[in-house]
Design an enzyme around this catalytic site. Structure first.
Site, mmCIF file in Angstrom:
data_model
loop_
_atom_site.group_PDB
_atom_site.id
_atom_site.type_symbol
_atom_site.label_atom_id
_atom_site.label_comp_id
_atom_site.label_asym_id
_atom_site.label_seq_id
_atom_site.Cartn_x
_atom_site.Cartn_y
_atom_site.Cartn_z
ATOM 1 N N ASN A 9 -12.599 4.453 -5.507
ATOM 2 C CA ASN A 9 -12.391 4.858 -4.121
ATOM 3 C C ASN A 9 -12.113 6.363 -4.133
ATOM 4 O O ASN A 9 -11.008 6.776 -4.450
ATOM 5 C CB ASN A 9 -11.197 4.066 -3.553
ATOM 6 C CG ASN A 9 -10.821 4.519 -2.151
ATOM 7 O OD1 ASN A 9 -11.553 5.265 -1.507
ATOM 8 N ND2 ASN A 9 -9.663 4.064 -1.676
ATOM 9 N N LYS A 11 -11.869 8.341 -1.723
ATOM 10 C CA LYS A 11 -11.125 8.805 -0.546
ATOM 11 C C LYS A 11 -11.778 10.082 0.013
ATOM 12 O O LYS A 11 -12.993 10.218 -0.038
ATOM 13 C CB LYS A 11 -9.646 8.992 -0.889
ATOM 14 C CG LYS A 11 -9.045 7.741 -1.548
ATOM 15 C CD LYS A 11 -7.567 7.777 -1.686
ATOM 16 C CE LYS A 11 -7.078 6.490 -2.336
ATOM 17 N NZ LYS A 11 -5.644 6.390 -2.423
ATOM 18 N N HIS A 95 -7.840 -0.685 3.976
ATOM 19 C CA HIS A 95 -7.041 0.106 3.034
ATOM 20 C C HIS A 95 -5.746 0.530 3.735
ATOM 21 O O HIS A 95 -5.754 0.826 4.935
ATOM 22 C CB HIS A 95 -7.839 1.326 2.572
ATOM 23 C CG HIS A 95 -7.172 2.023 1.427
ATOM 24 N ND1 HIS A 95 -6.090 2.849 1.599
ATOM 25 C CD2 HIS A 95 -7.400 1.962 0.093
ATOM 26 C CE1 HIS A 95 -5.695 3.295 0.409
ATOM 27 N NE2 HIS A 95 -6.470 2.760 -0.528
ATOM 28 N N GLU A 97 -4.202 3.204 3.805
ATOM 29 C CA GLU A 97 -4.272 4.515 4.460
ATOM 30 C C GLU A 97 -4.949 4.397 5.832
ATOM 31 O O GLU A 97 -4.604 5.111 6.772
ATOM 32 C CB GLU A 97 -5.012 5.513 3.545
ATOM 33 C CG GLU A 97 -4.132 5.894 2.351
ATOM 34 C CD GLU A 97 -4.886 6.300 1.102
ATOM 35 O OE1 GLU A 97 -6.103 6.530 1.159
ATOM 36 O OE2 GLU A 97 -4.232 6.376 0.042
ATOM 37 N N GLU A 167 -2.913 -4.022 -3.157
ATOM 38 C CA GLU A 167 -2.481 -2.643 -3.390
ATOM 39 C C GLU A 167 -1.096 -2.423 -2.776
ATOM 40 O O GLU A 167 -0.983 -2.125 -1.574
ATOM 41 C CB GLU A 167 -3.470 -1.668 -2.752
ATOM 42 C CG GLU A 167 -4.869 -1.765 -3.312
ATOM 43 C CD GLU A 167 -5.636 -0.465 -3.124
ATOM 44 O OE1 GLU A 167 -6.093 0.077 -4.121
ATOM 45 O OE2 GLU A 167 -5.735 0.017 -1.987
ATOM 46 N N GLY A 173 -1.150 6.257 -5.348
ATOM 47 C CA GLY A 173 -1.084 7.710 -5.482
ATOM 48 C C GLY A 173 0.290 8.242 -5.842
ATOM 49 O O GLY A 173 0.544 9.435 -5.762
ATOM 50 N N SER A 212 -2.239 3.419 -8.641
ATOM 51 C CA SER A 212 -1.941 4.190 -9.860
ATOM 52 C C SER A 212 -2.448 3.531 -11.139
ATOM 53 O O SER A 212 -1.784 3.583 -12.174
ATOM 54 C CB SER A 212 -0.438 4.488 -9.955
ATOM 55 O OG SER A 212 -0.025 5.266 -8.847
HETATM 56 P P1 PGA Z 1 -4.568 5.405 -6.611
HETATM 57 O O1 PGA Z 1 -5.222 4.803 -5.279
HETATM 58 O O2 PGA Z 1 -5.319 4.837 -7.771
HETATM 59 O O3 PGA Z 1 -4.743 6.897 -6.486
HETATM 60 O O4 PGA Z 1 -3.139 4.998 -6.609
HETATM 61 C C1 PGA Z 1 -5.656 3.483 -5.231
HETATM 62 C C2 PGA Z 1 -6.206 3.189 -3.859
HETATM 63 O O5 PGA Z 1 -5.667 3.707 -2.876
HETATM 64 O O6 PGA Z 1 -7.194 2.451 -3.718
#
Ligand code: PGA
Length: 250
Positions: A9, A11, A95, A97, A167, A173, A212
């Site tokens: 992903n 983003k 997601h 976000e 998640e 992140g 992460s």
């Molecule tokens: P990350 O994000 O690996 O940077 O923690 C995962 C995600 O949001 O899908």
């Protein structure tokens, strides 16, 4: 035996140049791994480019979101049928976000899921609790509600051609990964929830962990009984890290 998926992903990151170098590096590595499905989800403007660059059957194209409508006066939106037309096979929906910054409710996420499926694509439905919800002891009910809003709208049979990504928001992140045991507990909970309606579908359903995931922790996470791969944010922007994660899943 569930075939693992490692989904990138990107983003809101990338450029045409990065697309070229990253996809080439993923292609040459993933060609060695027949036992894992790799998905690359770039920002919309790069989808066609990534589709052109993908050179192995093990690598698939994904999008990061899709509209809850099929067409119409919805400025700025992208329909699932359009994503199918340019070669996408997977679409991330819900997601955290999107839920947090763009106000996508469980109901909107469910409507998007349905659009994605009706376009013949595989939704990667993201669910996960915040740190506050975990601390307040409402983690389980949060996850179950997120899953069931979709199942109630789309029907249990729809889960046959779907992927769920667990998640935990506090792990995205932040560098704080859920421990393999913490993740496994929630993955098992999701599978059990689906099994209430169909044990067969629950057994086949691929449930990814995201938050992460790095080269250093992927193997241990993926070795858990109910973890069938990962949804990778930050580490998917680094070919070496991402390839190591693909190796860990294979
Ligand atoms: P990350 O994000 O690996 O940077 O923690 C995962 C995600 O949001 O899908």
């Amino acid at each position: 035996m569930r075939r693992p998926i490692v989904a990138a992903n990107w983003k809101l990151n990338g450029s045409l140049e990065m697309t070229q170098t990253l996809v080439s590096a993923i292609n040459s590595h993933s060609a060695n791994y027949d036992s894992v499905d790799v998905v690359i989800s770039p920002p919309f403007p790069y989808l066609i480019k990534v589709a052109e660059l993908i050179s192995t059957n093990n690598v698939h194209l994904g999008a990061q979101s899709a509209a809850e409508y099929e067409s119409g006066a919805y400025t700025g939106e992208v329909a699932a049928v359009m994503l199918a037309e340019v070669g996408c096979q997977y679409v991330i929906v819900g997601h955290s976000e999107r839920r947090e910054y763009y106000g996508e409710s469980d109901e909107v996420v469910a409507a998007k899921f349905l659009q994605v499926q009706q376009a013949g694509l595989i939704p990667i439905l993201c669910v996960g609790e915040s740190l506050e919800q975990r601390e307040q002891g409402v983690m389980q009910e949060t996850i179950v509600r997120q899953v069931n809003t979709v199942v109630d709208l789309a029907g249990i049979a729809a889960m046959q051609n779907s992927v769920i990504a667990y998640e935990p928001i506090w792990a995205i992140g932040t560098g704080k990964t859920a421990s393999p045991e913490q993740a496994q507990e929630v993955h098992a909970l999701i599978r059990a929830e689906i099994a209430k309606q169909s044990t067969e579908i629950a057994e086949q359903l691929r449930i990814l962990y995201g938050g992460s995931v790095k080269a250093g922790n992927a193997a241990e996470l993926f070795s858990q009984a109910d973890i069938d791969g990962g949804l990778i944010g930050g580490a998917s922007l680094d070919a070496e890290q991402f390839n190591a994660i693909v190796s860990a899943a294979s």
